[in-house]
Design an enzyme around this catalytic site. Structure first.
Site, short mmCIF file in Angstrom:
data_model
loop_
_atom_site.label_atom_id
_atom_site.label_comp_id
_atom_site.label_asym_id
_atom_site.label_seq_id
_atom_site.Cartn_x
_atom_site.Cartn_y
_atom_site.Cartn_z
N PHE A 14 0.83 -1.21 0.00
CA PHE A 14 0.00 0.00 0.00
C PHE A 14 0.86 1.26 0.00
O PHE A 14 0.87 2.04 -0.98
CB PHE A 14 -0.93 -0.06 1.22
CG PHE A 14 -1.60 1.24 1.59
CD1 PHE A 14 -2.26 2.01 0.65
CD2 PHE A 14 -1.59 1.67 2.92
CE1 PHE A 14 -2.88 3.20 1.00
CE2 PHE A 14 -2.21 2.86 3.29
CZ PHE A 14 -2.86 3.62 2.33
N ASP A 59 13.16 -12.10 -1.51
CA ASP A 59 13.00 -12.00 -0.07
C ASP A 59 14.24 -11.32 0.50
O ASP A 59 15.34 -11.85 0.42
CB ASP A 59 12.84 -13.39 0.54
CG ASP A 59 12.53 -13.37 2.03
OD1 ASP A 59 12.60 -12.27 2.64
OD2 ASP A 59 12.22 -14.44 2.59
N SER A 77 7.36 -5.05 5.13
CA SER A 77 6.87 -5.68 6.36
C SER A 77 5.38 -5.88 6.26
O SER A 77 4.67 -4.98 5.80
CB SER A 77 7.16 -4.82 7.60
OG SER A 77 6.61 -5.44 8.76
N TYR A 147 4.91 -7.64 15.54
CA TYR A 147 5.04 -6.41 14.75
C TYR A 147 5.70 -5.31 15.57
O TYR A 147 6.66 -4.67 15.13
CB TYR A 147 3.66 -5.97 14.27
CG TYR A 147 3.68 -4.75 13.37
CD1 TYR A 147 4.30 -4.79 12.13
CD2 TYR A 147 3.07 -3.55 13.76
CE1 TYR A 147 4.31 -3.68 11.30
CE2 TYR A 147 3.08 -2.45 12.93
CZ TYR A 147 3.70 -2.51 11.70
OH TYR A 147 3.73 -1.41 10.89
N ARG A 188 -7.68 -3.51 9.18
CA ARG A 188 -7.58 -2.15 9.69
C ARG A 188 -8.92 -1.43 9.61
O ARG A 188 -9.82 -1.82 8.86
CB ARG A 188 -6.47 -1.39 8.96
CG ARG A 188 -5.08 -1.87 9.41
CD ARG A 188 -3.96 -1.11 8.74
NE ARG A 188 -3.61 -1.71 7.46
CZ ARG A 188 -2.45 -1.49 6.84
NH1 ARG A 188 -1.54 -0.70 7.38
NH2 ARG A 188 -2.19 -2.06 5.68
#
Length: 334
Positions: A14, A59, A77, A147, A188
């Site tokens: 995003f 990766d 991430s 996270y 979210r």
């Protein structure tokens, strides 16, 4: 002088994809490295014919080298609760090994470096609003820790490379951001509410809805990143919108702009869910002369067409994968 070349990890995500657009708009050449764990190639489809754009599927938890770059933007991430709940260990790895490897690239080529950190570093804060000097109130072994602690470690590694290797680093602490290219099912607040409202489903509010968030529209957020990238500040900087809303207020705004008749349904509050989240952006205002320009209602309206399209595409895909059985014209009547 040759064109400046930027590396963007997580560039199919995003924020990463919007950052690519902005860098290309400023004349940069951009190479994206992304393993597509949570990123989507569709976010970059519009750049396929751009000669200054490259995509490498890889990766970054393994050492890598894409040639000389002048700026490294480390945005790789999983970032949504749904994603890092499923991909907890990859989240920890990209925040640790991935950060080492991107800093190694910056060190190798003498490149500048900007890393995306998060307001989650403040945890469920006891200080409000949150200033960069606040050390946080974080559960290091809770379900969100994969996270939170990955990003806190990211900051520690970044500062270590700055202090010990003289890498020219910057750290941005990102608060709730929303806009086009968000995944519908990422857990979210804004995409959850938008999808539910557009599908005529009840909007799910956790707890009593009085917990607060500060929502920054994506174009404002990206502008903040670019301002920070041009600065010489090495310590963390909050980039977010200081206008604070309860989650319930956000739900009511989504119902208003979608004209949905959906109701609000309350569910238990998840463990360690922050009760208040609001950035103190005094540092960004003074240091970067940056502040957000788009308020929540305007940003939701700017996002509406994207979410309508995303819901329509998901509905169409679901119909194709689950076709309704149609009786053959030759079948005998019962």
């Amino acid at each position: 002088m040759s064109r400046q070349r930027a590396l963007v990890t997580g560039g199919a995500g995003f924020l990463g994809s919007h950052l690519c657009d902005a860098l290309l708009g400023e004349g940069w050449s951009v190479v994206v490295v992304d393993n597509l764990l949570t990123g989507r190639l569709s976010n970059l489809d519009h750049l396929r014919s751009e000669s200054r754009f490259e995509f490498v599927e890889k990766d970054i938890c393994e050492p890598f080298d894409v040639g000389r770059v002048h700026y490294v933007f480390h945005f790789a991430s999983p970032a949504s609760p749904v994603d890092y709940a499923v991909h907890g260990i990859p989240t920890l790895k990209v925040g640790s090994l991935g950060t080492f490897h991107t800093l190694d690239v910056a060190h190798r080529y003498g490149a500048k470096y900007l890393v995306s950190s998060t307001s989650e570093c403040y945890g469920d804060p006891l200080e409000h609003p949150q200033k960069e000097t606040y050390w946080g109130h974080v559960n290091s072994i809770g379900p969100r820790s994969v996270y939170d602690e990955a990003k806190r470690f990211t900051e520690a590694v970044t500062m270590a490379y700055h202090r010990y290797h003289n890498v020219d680093t910057r750290i941005v602490r990102i608060f709730n951001t929303y806009g086009p290219r968000m995944q519908l099912n990422d857990g979210r607040v804004v995409p959850n509410f938008m999808k539910q409202a557009l599908c005529g489903e009840d909007l799910t509010v956790y707890g009593d809805g009085r917990q607060t968030r500060s929502f920054c529209y994506v174009s404002d957020e990206i502008d903040g990143f670019l301002c920070l990238s041009r600065s010489s500040e090495h310590l963390p900087v909050n980039i977010g919108n200081p206008d604070e809303f309860t989650v319930l207020e956000c739900a009511q705004l989504v119902l208003k702009i979608t004209r949905s008749k959906s109701q609000i349904r309350y569910e238990p509050l998840p463990q360690d869910d922050p009760k208040q989240r609001c950035p103190d952006i005094t540092k960004a205002r003074h240091l970067l002369q940056w502040k957000p320009e788009i308020d929540l209602e305007a940003g939701l309206r700017k996002s509406l067409e994207y979410f309508k399209m995303a819901v329509a595409e998901e509905t169409a895909a679901s119909s194709l994968s689950n076709p309704v059985a149609v009786p053959s014209q030759n079948a005998k009547a019962k």
